[in-house]
Design an enzyme around this catalytic site. Structure first.
Site, PDB file in Angstrom:
ATOM      1  N   GLN A   9      31.412 -71.698 -69.358  1.00 28.94           N
ATOM      2  CA  GLN A   9      31.480 -72.139 -70.755  1.00 28.94           C
ATOM      3  C   GLN A   9      32.533 -71.346 -71.522  1.00 28.94           C
ATOM      4  O   GLN A   9      32.671 -70.137 -71.349  1.00 28.94           O
ATOM      5  CB  GLN A   9      30.108 -71.991 -71.412  1.00 28.94           C
ATOM      6  CG  GLN A   9      29.985 -72.692 -72.745  1.00 28.94           C
ATOM      7  CD  GLN A   9      28.537 -72.786 -73.197  1.00 28.94           C
ATOM      8  OE1 GLN A   9      27.619 -72.526 -72.427  1.00 28.94           O
ATOM      9  NE2 GLN A   9      28.331 -73.158 -74.445  1.00 28.94           N
ATOM     10  N   SER A  88      29.191 -68.017 -64.098  1.00 28.74           N
ATOM     11  CA  SER A  88      28.016 -68.527 -64.801  1.00 28.74           C
ATOM     12  C   SER A  88      27.814 -70.008 -64.497  1.00 28.74           C
ATOM     13  O   SER A  88      27.502 -70.377 -63.357  1.00 28.74           O
ATOM     14  CB  SER A  88      28.159 -68.264 -66.303  1.00 28.74           C
ATOM     15  OG  SER A  88      26.956 -68.522 -66.983  1.00 28.74           O
ATOM     16  N   LEU A  89      27.984 -70.902 -65.478  1.00 31.60           N
ATOM     17  CA  LEU A  89      27.893 -72.340 -65.249  1.00 31.60           C
ATOM     18  C   LEU A  89      28.711 -72.774 -64.038  1.00 31.60           C
ATOM     19  O   LEU A  89      28.303 -73.649 -63.261  1.00 31.60           O
ATOM     20  CB  LEU A  89      28.393 -73.081 -66.496  1.00 31.60           C
ATOM     21  CG  LEU A  89      28.896 -74.514 -66.291  1.00 31.60           C
ATOM     22  CD1 LEU A  89      27.737 -75.434 -66.029  1.00 31.60           C
ATOM     23  CD2 LEU A  89      29.738 -74.968 -67.452  1.00 31.60           C
ATOM     24  N   ARG A 113      19.688 -77.295 -67.480  1.00 31.65           N
ATOM     25  CA  ARG A 113      19.970 -75.885 -67.804  1.00 31.65           C
ATOM     26  C   ARG A 113      20.603 -75.762 -69.187  1.00 31.65           C
ATOM     27  O   ARG A 113      20.211 -74.914 -69.991  1.00 31.65           O
ATOM     28  CB  ARG A 113      20.897 -75.298 -66.739  1.00 31.65           C
ATOM     29  CG  ARG A 113      21.370 -73.864 -66.960  1.00 31.65           C
ATOM     30  CD  ARG A 113      22.326 -73.507 -65.830  1.00 31.65           C
ATOM     31  NE  ARG A 113      22.772 -72.119 -65.842  1.00 31.65           N
ATOM     32  CZ  ARG A 113      23.892 -71.692 -66.433  1.00 31.65           C
ATOM     33  NH1 ARG A 113      24.656 -72.553 -67.110  1.00 31.65           N
ATOM     34  NH2 ARG A 113      24.246 -70.418 -66.366  1.00 31.65           N
ATOM     35  N   HIS A 195      22.744 -64.686 -70.504  1.00 29.08           N
ATOM     36  CA  HIS A 195      22.579 -63.630 -69.495  1.00 29.08           C
ATOM     37  C   HIS A 195      21.911 -62.376 -70.074  1.00 29.08           C
ATOM     38  O   HIS A 195      22.326 -61.254 -69.807  1.00 29.08           O
ATOM     39  CB  HIS A 195      23.925 -63.292 -68.851  1.00 29.08           C
ATOM     40  CG  HIS A 195      24.562 -64.472 -68.201  1.00 29.08           C
ATOM     41  ND1 HIS A 195      24.101 -65.004 -67.014  1.00 29.08           N
ATOM     42  CD2 HIS A 195      25.596 -65.263 -68.586  1.00 29.08           C
ATOM     43  CE1 HIS A 195      24.825 -66.066 -66.697  1.00 29.08           C
ATOM     44  NE2 HIS A 195      25.737 -66.239 -67.630  1.00 29.08           N
ATOM     45  N   GLN A 244      20.015 -65.915 -62.407  1.00 29.81           N
ATOM     46  CA  GLN A 244      21.302 -65.806 -63.111  1.00 29.81           C
ATOM     47  C   GLN A 244      21.181 -65.930 -64.625  1.00 29.81           C
ATOM     48  O   GLN A 244      21.931 -65.319 -65.373  1.00 29.81           O
ATOM     49  CB  GLN A 244      22.256 -66.882 -62.567  1.00 29.81           C
ATOM     50  CG  GLN A 244      23.683 -66.774 -63.043  1.00 29.81           C
ATOM     51  CD  GLN A 244      24.300 -68.129 -63.315  1.00 29.81           C
ATOM     52  OE1 GLN A 244      23.877 -68.849 -64.209  1.00 29.81           O
ATOM     53  NE2 GLN A 244      25.287 -68.480 -62.512  1.00 29.81           N
TER      54      GLN A 244
END
Length: 297
Positions: A9, A88-89, A113, A195, A244
């Site tokens: 992102q 991440s994503l 998510r 996170h 995560q």
């Protein structure tokens, strides 16, 4: 060895994917399939939407996933990863790229998510801040000694660490980090405290869906954010994906391990060039490139 890396992102931009849609029947079909899966025309937002639309986590995340995954699929025979990783994503994009997830399941998980993270952001307001010019251990110590919830969230490259947590705790930590000698401690314009423990509701909401989704045997290792190491076991991949959401992204460690394991070329698949810049800061000798679609191929 060819390492393919997938952005997270923040990499989104208006109009991304339009060239694929207009020039590749394969891409057009996948975009239309995505509209059906999501229940709304995300292509309208991607191609003609507003900056305000793209600030929403529930829009930005599936949009970036689609751009990355569909671009990878249009590369055809030239797409032969020896290893993959995503920030991440981007880890979901990487898992489709190495065959662990199919396109439909990957998109459904990303959408679930993103919506869960949006809800967590709305119910537990927080933010993130970029810290430049300090060793990781100093940043970690200040986070640990600051009142409130504030943690190290993204280990992006040496001297660049993103912290995440409650608004007041982030502001206090930034002041302490500047006093400690940080070149910058800048609060970011993000939707929430990704996170960090504030994402626990999102982790809980997505865990069952990840557990019940079929994960195939990967055709090459994925270097996961939670461990920074090569993973090939499907059950471990699932567990790391769930963890995560509240754990830090070990991007520096992942890239370093990929280099140790033989990566010579890092190709970024998706919008922007952020990850290429981070790779070069981690290891100047590494070769980097952007995946590009050739309408004439």
């Amino acid at each position: 060895m060819n390492a393919y890396i997938f952005p997270g992102q923040g990499a989104q931009f208006l109009g991304m994917g339009l060239d694929l849609y207009e020039n590749s029947p394969l891409a057009q079909g996948l975009f239309e399939q995505a509209n059906d899966i999501l229940g709304f025309n995300i292509t309208d937002i991607m191609f003609e939407g507003s900056d305000e639309d793209f600030k929403k986590t529930k829009i930005a995340q599936p949009a970036i996933f689609l751009h990355s995954v569909i671009l990878a699929k249009t590369l055809g025979e030239s797409f032969k990863p020896d290893m993959v990783a995503g920030h991440s994503l981007g880890e979901f994009s990487a898992l489709v790229a190495n065959g662990t997830l199919n396109f439909e399941d990957g998109l459904k998980l990303v959408s679930l998510r993103a919506n869960a993270m949006q809800e967590a952001c709305d119910s537990n307001p927080g933010t993130m801040a970029a810290v430049l010019g300090l060793d990781d251990d100093i940043v970690e110590k200040i986070c640990a000694t600051t009142e409130g919830i504030v943690v190290a969230a993204n280990y992006n490259c040496p001297g660049q660490l993103v912290i995440s947590g409650e608004l007041e705790a982030i502001n206090k930590a930034c002041e302490a980090l500047k006093t400690e000698g940080a070149r910058r401690a800048l609060v970011l314009r993000v939707g929430g405290a990704f996170h960090s423990p504030l994402m626990e509701p999102a982790r809980t909401a997505t865990a069952a869906a990840i557990e019940s989704t079929t994960f195939n045997k990967p055709n090459c290792p994925i270097y996961q954010n939670v461990t920074g190491t090569a993973i090939l076991d499907e059950s471990a991949i699932k567990a790391n994906l769930i963890a995560q959401l509240t754990a830090p992204v070990l991007w520096t460690q992942s890239v370093q391990q990929m280099i140790t394991d033989g990566a010579t070329l890092f190709t970024e698949v998706g919008p922007g060039k952020v990850l290429q810049g981070l790779v070069k800061k981690i290891n100047r000798a590494s070769e980097v490139a952007s995946a590009t679609f050739d309408a004439n191929s």
